[in-house]
Design an enzyme around this catalytic site. Structure first.
Site, PDB file in Angstrom:
ATOM      1  CE1 TYR A  28       3.986  13.286  -4.230  1.00 51.81           C
ATOM      2  CE2 TYR A  28       3.605  15.539  -4.982  1.00 51.81           C
ATOM      3  CZ  TYR A  28       3.690  14.177  -5.248  1.00 51.81           C
ATOM      4  OH  TYR A  28       3.487  13.709  -6.504  1.00 51.81           O
ATOM      5  CE  LYS A  83     -10.397 -11.480   9.603  1.00 49.55           C
ATOM      6  NZ  LYS A  83     -10.517 -12.591  10.557  1.00 49.55           N
ATOM      7  CB  ALA A 192      -9.283 -24.002   4.439  1.00 47.36           C
ATOM      8  CB  ALA A 193     -10.717 -24.463   9.474  1.00 41.15           C
TER       9      ALA A 193
END
Length: 240
Positions: A28, A83, A192-193
């Site tokens: 630190y 994810k 979108a896909a």
């Protein structure tokens, strides 16, 4: 019940050793002062002296979460944590789920707010994974950020799905002994896909004369004035 028991799927752990309290002065202060001033003089060093090079921001406004639609920003955490979980276990990449409230005063999703948010967080991450942003905002957000950011920006629902689909099609054609330019392609849906899938398949050699893309009102073609009139759906109009 397991999600409730573990209170989510992620935690944060240090990766450096700590042999005693005196080591805090290394990790630190004052130890990191030289790190900060070095990066100040050469921003590219942030990829060597910090974890930035292996850190992805998973950004979503949660307006199109899987098949459930608008789940509210906190609701998206269920998928965005997952994810990040996949990135870590399958690719060794660290990620941070960031579900944001990007609605305007009228309560509508605002693409410009997402764009501004990502551009502000750019210095802390090595890449950005856009997730579950409803159309047409997803097109503007991705294309703008790819142009204006110095780090990779990727929309998983578009580029991710399209890359996997193209890979599957390429291997299928090898099995049946056909060329991309010779096959007929039909895409059901133009979101979108599929709009990105169509673009990648065409870029890989498919014949547009042999491709049909349907949306909710029928096939796409240059006579679709309804698509042409809606500037937000410019990717769909390119296909037309």
């Amino acid at each position: 019940s397991l999600h409730r028991f573990y209170r989510g799927k992620l935690t944060v752990l240090p990766k450096v050793p700590l042999y005693g309290f005196n080591w805090f002065s290394l990790w630190y202060t004052p130890g990191v002062s030289a790190v900060s001033t070095s990066i100040r003089d050469d921003n590219a060093l942030s990829y060597e002296l910090s974890g930035r090079g292996n850190l992805v921001a998973v950004v979503s406004d949660s307006t199109r979460v899987l098949g459930d639609g608008d789940c509210t920003p906190p609701g998206g955490l269920g998928v965005m944590e997952g994810k990040v979980f996949l990135m870590k276990y399958l690719g060794g990449v660290d990620g941070v789920p960031l579900c944001i409230n990007s609605r305007n005063a009228l309560g509508e999703p605002d693409a410009d707010k997402i764009i501004d948010f990502v551009k502000m967080l750019e210095p802390s991450f090595g890449a950005v994974n856009l997730e579950d942003i409803s159309q047409p905002n997803c097109f503007k957000v991705l294309d703008t950020l790819r142009e204006e950011c110095d780090i990779p920006v990727w929309h998983d629902d578009a580029q991710g799905t399209a890359s996997v689909t193209l890979a599957g099609l390429t291997n299928a054609l090898k099995v049946v002994g056909k060329e991309m330019k010779d096959v007929r392609v039909v895409l059901m849906g133009a979101g979108a896909a599929n709009s990105t899938i169509a673009r990648l398949i065409l870029a890989d050699g498919a014949d547009p004369e042999k491709m049909v893309v349907f949306d909710t009102k029928g096939g796409l073609h240059k006579g679709r004035d309804d698509v042409k009139a809606d500037k937000a759906f410019y990717r769909k109009w390119e296909l037309c």
